[in-house]
Design a protein around this motif. Structure first.
Motif, PDB file in Angstrom:
ATOM      1  N   HIS A 186       5.836   7.044   3.217  1.00  0.00           N
ATOM      2  CA  HIS A 186       4.469   8.174   2.528  1.00  0.00           C
ATOM      3  C   HIS A 186       2.811   6.927   2.528  1.00  0.00           C
ATOM      4  O   HIS A 186       2.170   7.656   3.667  1.00  0.00           O
ATOM      5  N   ALA A 187       3.231   5.816   2.483  1.00  0.00           N
ATOM      6  CA  ALA A 187       1.720   5.350   2.473  1.00  0.00           C
ATOM      7  C   ALA A 187       1.792   4.183   3.569  1.00  0.00           C
ATOM      8  O   ALA A 187       0.957   3.890   3.823  1.00  0.00           O
ATOM      9  N   LEU A 188       2.921   4.535   4.641  1.00  0.00           N
ATOM     10  CA  LEU A 188       2.716   3.940   6.030  1.00  0.00           C
ATOM     11  C   LEU A 188       1.547   4.560   6.914  1.00  0.00           C
ATOM     12  O   LEU A 188       0.635   2.751   7.321  1.00  0.00           O
ATOM     13  N   PRO A 189      -0.030   5.613   6.650  1.00  0.00           N
ATOM     14  CA  PRO A 189      -0.383   6.099   7.508  1.00  0.00           C
ATOM     15  C   PRO A 189      -1.441   5.279   7.803  1.00  0.00           C
ATOM     16  O   PRO A 189      -2.106   4.700   7.936  1.00  0.00           O
ATOM     17  N   GLU A 190      -1.951   4.821   5.663  1.00  0.00           N
ATOM     18  CA  GLU A 190      -2.596   4.589   5.945  1.00  0.00           C
ATOM     19  C   GLU A 190      -2.739   2.913   5.274  1.00  0.00           C
ATOM     20  O   GLU A 190      -3.367   2.276   5.754  1.00  0.00           O
ATOM     21  N   LEU A 191      -1.941   2.409   4.454  1.00  0.00           N
ATOM     22  CA  LEU A 191      -1.066   1.042   5.093  1.00  0.00           C
ATOM     23  C   LEU A 191      -1.895   0.742   6.811  1.00  0.00           C
ATOM     24  O   LEU A 191      -2.436  -0.632   6.797  1.00  0.00           O
ATOM     25  N   THR A 192      -1.535   1.283   7.379  1.00  0.00           N
ATOM     26  CA  THR A 192      -1.862   0.733   9.119  1.00  0.00           C
ATOM     27  C   THR A 192      -3.341   0.731   9.498  1.00  0.00           C
ATOM     28  O   THR A 192      -3.657  -0.128   9.863  1.00  0.00           O
TER      29      THR A 192
ATOM     30  N   ALA B 195      -0.784   4.192  -6.648  1.00  0.00           N
ATOM     31  CA  ALA B 195      -2.069   3.912  -5.541  1.00  0.00           C
ATOM     32  C   ALA B 195      -2.060   2.789  -4.518  1.00  0.00           C
ATOM     33  O   ALA B 195      -0.944   1.702  -4.875  1.00  0.00           O
ATOM     34  N   LEU B 196      -2.708   2.464  -3.802  1.00  0.00           N
ATOM     35  CA  LEU B 196      -2.888   1.207  -2.993  1.00  0.00           C
ATOM     36  C   LEU B 196      -4.068   0.055  -3.670  1.00  0.00           C
ATOM     37  O   LEU B 196      -5.264   1.533  -3.391  1.00  0.00           O
ATOM     38  N   VAL B 197      -4.254  -0.449  -3.833  1.00  0.00           N
ATOM     39  CA  VAL B 197      -5.489  -1.473  -4.277  1.00  0.00           C
ATOM     40  C   VAL B 197      -5.865  -2.382  -3.052  1.00  0.00           C
ATOM     41  O   VAL B 197      -4.463  -3.799  -2.715  1.00  0.00           O
ATOM     42  N   VAL B 198      -6.518  -2.500  -2.421  1.00  0.00           N
ATOM     43  CA  VAL B 198      -7.046  -3.489  -1.491  1.00  0.00           C
ATOM     44  C   VAL B 198      -7.464  -4.352  -2.449  1.00  0.00           C
ATOM     45  O   VAL B 198      -8.604  -4.215  -2.800  1.00  0.00           O
ATOM     46  N   ARG B 199      -7.170  -5.637  -2.330  1.00  0.00           N
ATOM     47  CA  ARG B 199      -7.681  -7.035  -3.135  1.00  0.00           C
ATOM     48  C   ARG B 199      -8.861  -7.922  -1.981  1.00  0.00           C
ATOM     49  O   ARG B 199      -9.112  -8.636  -2.829  1.00  0.00           O
ATOM     50  N   LEU B 200      -8.609  -7.578  -1.006  1.00  0.00           N
ATOM     51  CA  LEU B 200      -9.427  -8.639   0.174  1.00  0.00           C
ATOM     52  C   LEU B 200      -9.264  -7.932   1.320  1.00  0.00           C
ATOM     53  O   LEU B 200      -9.187  -7.618   2.060  1.00  0.00           O
TER      54      LEU B 200
END
Length: 117
Positions: free
Chosen positions: A91-97, A112-117
């Motif tokens: 489910h998260a793969l498109p956003e991760l890409t 959630a997806l959290v951008v750390r850097l």
């Protein structure tokens, strides 16, 4: 996306990710298998421009202190069954890409997806 799955993640993730167009390598497929050192995993990931997917906090420390692996997805789901983990990642793969085009450290939780850097 080119991915290197660490030993804490099931090899059963490889095929569903490949079906969606990813180039996936699991540590079990490395010469030393799941006994591969973090250093070797990072070197292979960085050489091949792969994102390391791992639950291992040692990779976070290595990334923050020495910049390797160059790109890291921290899977912070706690105990989760393989079918639920697979569904979450797919489910998260498109956003991760998309996010890994400009970010290098991302955390995936159940919510959630959290951008750390």
């Amino acid at each position: 996306m080119r991915i290197l799955l660490d030993a804490q993640l099931p090899r059963s993730l490889v095929r569903p990710l490949e079906v969606l167009g990813c180039d996936v390598l699991h540590t079990i497929d490395l010469p030393a298998g799941n006994r591969s050192s973090d250093h070797v995993i990072c070197a292979i990931a960085d050489r091949d421009r792969r994102v390391v997917f791992s639950k291992d906090a040692d990779f976070v420390r290595s990334h923050l202190l020495s910049g390797t692996p160059a790109r890291l997805l921290v899977v912070a789901t706690g105990n989760i069954g393989n079918p639920d983990l697979t569904a979450l990642l797919l489910h998260a793969l498109p956003e991760l890409t998309h996010l890994f085009e400009s970010h290098v450290l991302i955390e995936l939780s159940r919510k959630a997806l959290v951008v750390r850097l």
